[in-house]
Design a protein around this motif. Sequence first.
Motif, PDB file in Angstrom:
ATOM      1  N   VAL A  11       0.869  -1.175   0.000  1.00 28.67           N
ATOM      2  CA  VAL A  11       0.000   0.000   0.000  1.00 28.67           C
ATOM      3  C   VAL A  11       0.908   1.227   0.000  1.00 28.67           C
ATOM      4  O   VAL A  11       1.716   1.406   0.915  1.00 28.67           O
ATOM      5  CB  VAL A  11      -0.926   0.017   1.235  1.00 28.67           C
ATOM      6  CG1 VAL A  11      -1.774   1.287   1.243  1.00 28.67           C
ATOM      7  CG2 VAL A  11      -1.811  -1.222   1.265  1.00 28.67           C
ATOM      8  N   GLU A  13       0.668   4.918   0.360  1.00 26.49           N
ATOM      9  CA  GLU A  13      -0.346   5.862   0.853  1.00 26.49           C
ATOM     10  C   GLU A  13       0.305   6.829   1.829  1.00 26.49           C
ATOM     11  O   GLU A  13       0.854   6.405   2.847  1.00 26.49           O
ATOM     12  CB  GLU A  13      -1.470   5.078   1.535  1.00 26.49           C
ATOM     13  CG  GLU A  13      -2.522   5.913   2.207  1.00 26.49           C
ATOM     14  CD  GLU A  13      -3.228   6.862   1.254  1.00 26.49           C
ATOM     15  OE1 GLU A  13      -3.073   8.086   1.422  1.00 26.49           O
ATOM     16  OE2 GLU A  13      -3.924   6.369   0.347  1.00 26.49           O
ATOM     17  N   ASP A  14       0.222   8.124   1.529  1.00 25.69           N
ATOM     18  CA  ASP A  14       0.822   9.112   2.418  1.00 25.69           C
ATOM     19  C   ASP A  14      -0.078   9.478   3.595  1.00 25.69           C
ATOM     20  O   ASP A  14       0.404   9.960   4.613  1.00 25.69           O
ATOM     21  CB  ASP A  14       1.233  10.366   1.649  1.00 25.69           C
ATOM     22  CG  ASP A  14       0.069  11.103   1.005  1.00 25.69           C
ATOM     23  OD1 ASP A  14      -0.880  10.442   0.521  1.00 25.69           O
ATOM     24  OD2 ASP A  14       0.099  12.343   0.974  1.00 25.69           O
ATOM     25  N   ALA A  16      -1.985   8.744   6.842  1.00 26.29           N
ATOM     26  CA  ALA A  16      -2.077   7.751   7.923  1.00 26.29           C
ATOM     27  C   ALA A  16      -3.531   7.363   8.164  1.00 26.29           C
ATOM     28  O   ALA A  16      -3.829   6.194   8.421  1.00 26.29           O
ATOM     29  CB  ALA A  16      -1.451   8.303   9.203  1.00 26.29           C
ATOM     30  N   ASP A  18      -6.050   7.294   5.953  1.00 25.87           N
ATOM     31  CA  ASP A  18      -6.503   6.395   4.890  1.00 25.87           C
ATOM     32  C   ASP A  18      -5.897   5.001   5.058  1.00 25.87           C
ATOM     33  O   ASP A  18      -6.566   3.994   4.847  1.00 25.87           O
ATOM     34  CB  ASP A  18      -6.146   6.948   3.512  1.00 25.87           C
ATOM     35  CG  ASP A  18      -7.013   8.134   3.106  1.00 25.87           C
ATOM     36  OD1 ASP A  18      -7.985   8.453   3.828  1.00 25.87           O
ATOM     37  OD2 ASP A  18      -6.717   8.752   2.065  1.00 25.87           O
ATOM     38  N   PHE A  19      -4.624   4.953   5.455  1.00 24.93           N
ATOM     39  CA  PHE A  19      -3.998   3.649   5.665  1.00 24.93           C
ATOM     40  C   PHE A  19      -4.650   2.898   6.824  1.00 24.93           C
ATOM     41  O   PHE A  19      -4.860   1.683   6.745  1.00 24.93           O
ATOM     42  CB  PHE A  19      -2.491   3.783   5.901  1.00 24.93           C
ATOM     43  CG  PHE A  19      -1.828   2.451   6.101  1.00 24.93           C
ATOM     44  CD1 PHE A  19      -1.661   1.587   5.030  1.00 24.93           C
ATOM     45  CD2 PHE A  19      -1.421   2.052   7.355  1.00 24.93           C
ATOM     46  CE1 PHE A  19      -1.081   0.334   5.210  1.00 24.93           C
ATOM     47  CE2 PHE A  19      -0.839   0.808   7.550  1.00 24.93           C
ATOM     48  CZ  PHE A  19      -0.668  -0.054   6.470  1.00 24.93           C
ATOM     49  N   LEU A  22      -7.854   1.384   5.551  1.00 23.34           N
ATOM     50  CA  LEU A  22      -7.553   0.210   4.734  1.00 23.34           C
ATOM     51  C   LEU A  22      -7.152  -0.974   5.608  1.00 23.34           C
ATOM     52  O   LEU A  22      -7.583  -2.113   5.382  1.00 23.34           O
ATOM     53  CB  LEU A  22      -6.423   0.516   3.747  1.00 23.34           C
ATOM     54  CG  LEU A  22      -6.780   1.439   2.593  1.00 23.34           C
ATOM     55  CD1 LEU A  22      -5.522   1.908   1.880  1.00 23.34           C
ATOM     56  CD2 LEU A  22      -7.735   0.756   1.634  1.00 23.34           C
ATOM     57  N   SER A  23      -6.360  -0.720   6.627  1.00 24.11           N
ATOM     58  CA  SER A  23      -5.922  -1.786   7.539  1.00 24.11           C
ATOM     59  C   SER A  23      -7.106  -2.431   8.243  1.00 24.11           C
ATOM     60  O   SER A  23      -7.142  -3.648   8.420  1.00 24.11           O
ATOM     61  CB  SER A  23      -4.939  -1.238   8.574  1.00 24.11           C
ATOM     62  OG  SER A  23      -3.763  -0.798   7.950  1.00 24.11           O
ATOM     63  N   ARG A  37       3.372  -0.831   4.119  1.00 25.87           N
ATOM     64  CA  ARG A  37       3.007   0.544   3.763  1.00 25.87           C
ATOM     65  C   ARG A  37       4.254   1.333   3.410  1.00 25.87           C
ATOM     66  O   ARG A  37       5.214   1.370   4.169  1.00 25.87           O
ATOM     67  CB  ARG A  37       2.304   1.243   4.916  1.00 25.87           C
ATOM     68  CG  ARG A  37       1.996   2.709   4.589  1.00 25.87           C
ATOM     69  CD  ARG A  37       1.439   3.456   5.763  1.00 25.87           C
ATOM     70  NE  ARG A  37       1.165   4.843   5.418  1.00 25.87           N
ATOM     71  CZ  ARG A  37       1.134   5.818   6.300  1.00 25.87           C
ATOM     72  NH1 ARG A  37       1.330   5.568   7.585  1.00 25.87           N
ATOM     73  NH2 ARG A  37       0.890   7.060   5.905  1.00 25.87           N
ATOM     74  N   GLU A  39       5.073   5.308   2.542  1.00 24.49           N
ATOM     75  CA  GLU A  39       4.421   6.595   2.713  1.00 24.49           C
ATOM     76  C   GLU A  39       4.622   7.536   1.535  1.00 24.49           C
ATOM     77  O   GLU A  39       4.022   8.597   1.495  1.00 24.49           O
ATOM     78  CB  GLU A  39       4.898   7.252   4.004  1.00 24.49           C
ATOM     79  CG  GLU A  39       4.489   6.458   5.225  1.00 24.49           C
ATOM     80  CD  GLU A  39       4.946   7.083   6.524  1.00 24.49           C
ATOM     81  OE1 GLU A  39       5.293   8.289   6.538  1.00 24.49           O
ATOM     82  OE2 GLU A  39       4.949   6.369   7.535  1.00 24.49           O
ATOM     83  N   ASP A  68      -1.706   5.202  -4.116  1.00 26.24           N
ATOM     84  CA  ASP A  68      -2.293   6.537  -4.063  1.00 26.24           C
ATOM     85  C   ASP A  68      -1.704   7.341  -5.214  1.00 26.24           C
ATOM     86  O   ASP A  68      -0.534   7.192  -5.558  1.00 26.24           O
ATOM     87  CB  ASP A  68      -1.963   7.195  -2.721  1.00 26.24           C
ATOM     88  CG  ASP A  68      -2.669   8.520  -2.508  1.00 26.24           C
ATOM     89  OD1 ASP A  68      -3.668   8.814  -3.193  1.00 26.24           O
ATOM     90  OD2 ASP A  68      -2.221   9.287  -1.627  1.00 26.24           O
ATOM     91  N   LYS A 120     -11.465   6.809  -4.059  1.00 22.40           N
ATOM     92  CA  LYS A 120     -11.628   6.624  -2.613  1.00 22.40           C
ATOM     93  C   LYS A 120     -12.968   7.220  -2.183  1.00 22.40           C
ATOM     94  O   LYS A 120     -13.179   8.417  -2.319  1.00 22.40           O
ATOM     95  CB  LYS A 120     -10.527   7.348  -1.838  1.00 22.40           C
ATOM     96  CG  LYS A 120      -9.168   6.756  -1.964  1.00 22.40           C
ATOM     97  CD  LYS A 120      -8.183   7.580  -1.125  1.00 22.40           C
ATOM     98  CE  LYS A 120      -6.768   7.143  -1.358  1.00 22.40           C
ATOM     99  NZ  LYS A 120      -5.814   8.002  -0.629  1.00 22.40           N
TER     100      LYS A 120
END
Length: 148
Positions: A11, A13-14, A16, A18-19, A22-23, A37, A39, A68, A120
């Motif tokens: 993943v 993804e910058d 946190a 959104d991550f 997803l988690s 992840r 970033e 992303d 998203k």
Amino acid sequence: MLLSPLKPILVVEDSAEDFMALSRVFRKHALQNPVLRCEDGDQALNYLQGYGKASGWPQTLPAFVLLDLNMPGTDGRTVLEIMKGDPRLQSIPVIVFSTSTSAGDISDCYQLGANSYLSKPIEYAALEEKVRHAIQYWLETAELPKAL
């Protein structure tokens, strides 16, 4: 859902927040694959091109990349272009996951070789549904090259 062998999901993804969302989806749907992840785009390319050697991450390529599009520094477009131009990486499915619904962004990503483009959603339930379908498709339905 269980794959053998379990390849990581990358993943990029910058955000946190959104991550974390997803988690939660990955845990709720019992995803057993390791989730890594990055970033930013530079960190993702370092992992992909070095297979995690410096980071201590798995020495295998990911089953797929959830990317992303709009990140500071090396953005998702650049990561996508480099991946699809590298014979060692071009078979890895790349799912662009962006807040952008711009027809230009979507078209550009497919022209660069994206395998899928998902916008998203704002609401968690819609996010969960989209990500669940993506996991199911890429890990259970699609036939991927064995060399990955």
